[in-house]
Scaffold this motif. Structure first.
Motif, short mmCIF file in Angstrom:
data_model
loop_
_atom_site.label_atom_id
_atom_site.label_comp_id
_atom_site.label_asym_id
_atom_site.label_seq_id
_atom_site.Cartn_x
_atom_site.Cartn_y
_atom_site.Cartn_z
N GLN A 22 0.51 -1.10 0.20
CA GLN A 22 -0.48 0.11 0.13
C GLN A 22 0.91 0.96 0.09
O GLN A 22 0.59 2.09 0.57
CB GLN A 22 -0.16 0.12 1.51
CG GLN A 22 -1.88 -1.05 1.54
CD GLN A 22 -2.51 -1.10 2.29
OE1 GLN A 22 -3.97 -0.32 1.94
NE2 GLN A 22 -2.85 -1.61 3.59
N TYR A 79 -1.01 4.35 -0.22
CA TYR A 79 -1.94 5.29 1.08
C TYR A 79 -0.54 5.81 2.14
O TYR A 79 -0.83 6.27 2.87
CB TYR A 79 -2.56 3.96 1.77
CG TYR A 79 -3.24 4.02 2.81
CD1 TYR A 79 -4.20 4.47 2.92
CD2 TYR A 79 -2.65 3.50 4.19
CE1 TYR A 79 -4.81 5.12 4.06
CE2 TYR A 79 -3.39 4.01 5.24
CZ TYR A 79 -3.93 4.63 5.57
OH TYR A 79 -5.30 4.24 6.62
N TYR A 80 1.05 4.88 2.64
CA TYR A 80 1.46 5.45 3.63
C TYR A 80 1.89 6.82 3.27
O TYR A 80 2.70 7.42 4.00
CB TYR A 80 1.94 4.28 4.03
CG TYR A 80 1.57 2.78 4.76
CD1 TYR A 80 1.07 3.01 6.47
CD2 TYR A 80 1.27 1.52 3.93
CE1 TYR A 80 0.20 1.90 6.23
CE2 TYR A 80 -0.04 1.26 4.52
CZ TYR A 80 -0.01 1.21 6.55
OH TYR A 80 -1.13 0.47 6.89
N HIS A 123 -0.38 8.88 4.22
CA HIS A 123 -0.37 8.91 5.50
C HIS A 123 0.91 8.25 6.44
O HIS A 123 0.38 7.67 7.08
CB HIS A 123 -1.51 8.25 5.76
CG HIS A 123 -2.92 8.24 5.20
ND1 HIS A 123 -3.20 7.98 4.20
CD2 HIS A 123 -3.93 9.31 5.71
CE1 HIS A 123 -4.61 8.86 3.63
NE2 HIS A 123 -5.00 9.19 4.94
#
Length: 268
Positions: A77, A80-81, A84
Motif C-alpha cells: 500500500q 496510502y502510506y 498517511h
C-alpha cells in the motif's frame, strides 16, 4: 466442512496488559532461533559462536519487525502510506510483509558478517535453516487471527473452512495459512536442517532457502485469497507471487554460481 474456531486474539492477559497470539508467535519463532542456533554453534566448522547467535538474534528482531512493516507499506500500500506516513509505525493495526522481513534479515546478516569478519554467506548459511520455524509460527498466528484466508474451495473438501471474518456469507475456503505453515515452515525447515547437518559449499544452504521458500510461497499463493485492494495482477498472479519470483531466481543463480566456484581450480 469446518468453521474457523474464532480464537480470542489475546492469548494471555495479566491485568490490563494483554499478549496477543500474533506477538506470542513471534516470540516462539525467536525462541526457536535462539535454542537451535546455540545448538548448531557448537559445531566449530560453522564459524559462528553462541555469543554470535545471541547478537544476531538481537539485531535480527529489529530486521524482521522493521523490514516486515516497511516492506508491507512499500510493497502493498505505498500510495496510502505516502499519504498517511504517521501510520507507518502503527503496527498494532496490522500489516506485515514476509518479503520485507527477509530483506530486513538480509541487511542485518550483511552488516553483522562484515563487522565480525565472518562474511555474509557464512552468516546466511547459518541463519537460513533457523528462519522457517519463524515463518511456521507466523502463519499459525495468521490462522489464529482468522486473517489471510484462502480462496473458495469445494464444499466436498474435508478441511474446507468457513471464515466468518471474510463476511462472504459462509463461503467454504482453503485454510491457506496452514498450507503455508506446512510448506514454507515445517517442510522447508526439515529440508534445510537435514541438508546443513554437514559442511556444504559456502552459500549453498542460503541459496537452497531462497529456492525452497520461493517454490513454497509461489505454490501456496494459488490457494490464498489475494488482498481485496490488489486482486490478481499480470498473468493471473498475486502480488506475493511476483515478489517471490526474484527471490527464487536469485537463489537459483547463487546455487549455480557456488557450484561453478567450487569446481574452479582457483577456489579455496
Amino acid at each position: 466442512m469446518l468453521i474457523h474456531p474464532q480464537f480470542d486474539p489475546i492469548a494471555v492477559a495479566v491485568g490490563p496488559v494483554g499478549v496477543h497470539w500474533y506477538g506470542l508467535m513471534y516470540l516462539l519463532g525467536f525462541l526457536a532461533f535462539w535454542l537451535l542456533g546455540r545448538r548448531r554453534a557448537l559445531d566449530d566448522w560453522r564459524g559462528v559462536t553462541q555469543n554470535d547467535v545471541e547478537n544476531m538474534l538481537f539485531w535480527g528482531v529489529f530486521g524482521v519487525v522493521l523490514g516486515g512493516r516497511l516492506g508491507y507499506c512499500l510493497f502493498y500500500q505505498p500510495d496510502y502510506y505516502a499519504a498517511h506516513p504517521a501510520e507507518i509505525l502503527q503496527m498494532w493495526h496490522g500489516g506485515m510483509s514476509a518479503h520485507g522481513g527477509l530483506i530486513g534479515v538480509l541487511i542485518v546478516m550483511f552488516l553483522y558478517g562484515r563487522m565480525k569478519g565472518i562474511g555474509f554467506w557464512r552468516v546466511a548459511d547459518f541463519v537460513a535453516p533457523l528462519v522457517p520455524l519463524g515463518l511456521f509460527f507466523g502463519r499459525l498466528g495468521n490462522f489464529i487471527n482468522g486473517e489471510l484466508w484462502g480462496r473458495p474451495a469445494s464444499p466436498d473438501l474435508p478441511w474446507a473452512m468457513i471464515f466468518p471474518q471474510a463476511g462472504d456469507g459462509g463461503v467454504p475456503r482453503h485454510p491457506s495459512q496452514l498450507y503455508e505453515a506446512g510448506l514454507e515452515g515445517l517442510t522447508l525447515f526439515i529440508l534445510l536442517w537435514l541438508y546443513s547437518r554437514k559442511p556444504r559449499p559456502v552459500g549453498r544452504t542460503a541459496a537452497l532457502f531462497a529456492v525452497g521458500y520461493g517454490v513454497a510461497r509461489f505454490a501456496s499463493e494459488f490457494f490464498r485469497e489475494p488482498d481485496a485492494f490488489l486482486g490478481l495482477q499480470a498473468f493471473g498472479l498475486s502480488r506475493g507471487q511476483w515478489l517471490t519470483l526474484p527471490l527464487f531466481i536469485v537463489g537459483a543463480a547463487v546455487w549455480i554460481w557456488v557450484g561453478q566456484r567450487a569446481k574452479s581450480p582457483d577456489a579455496g
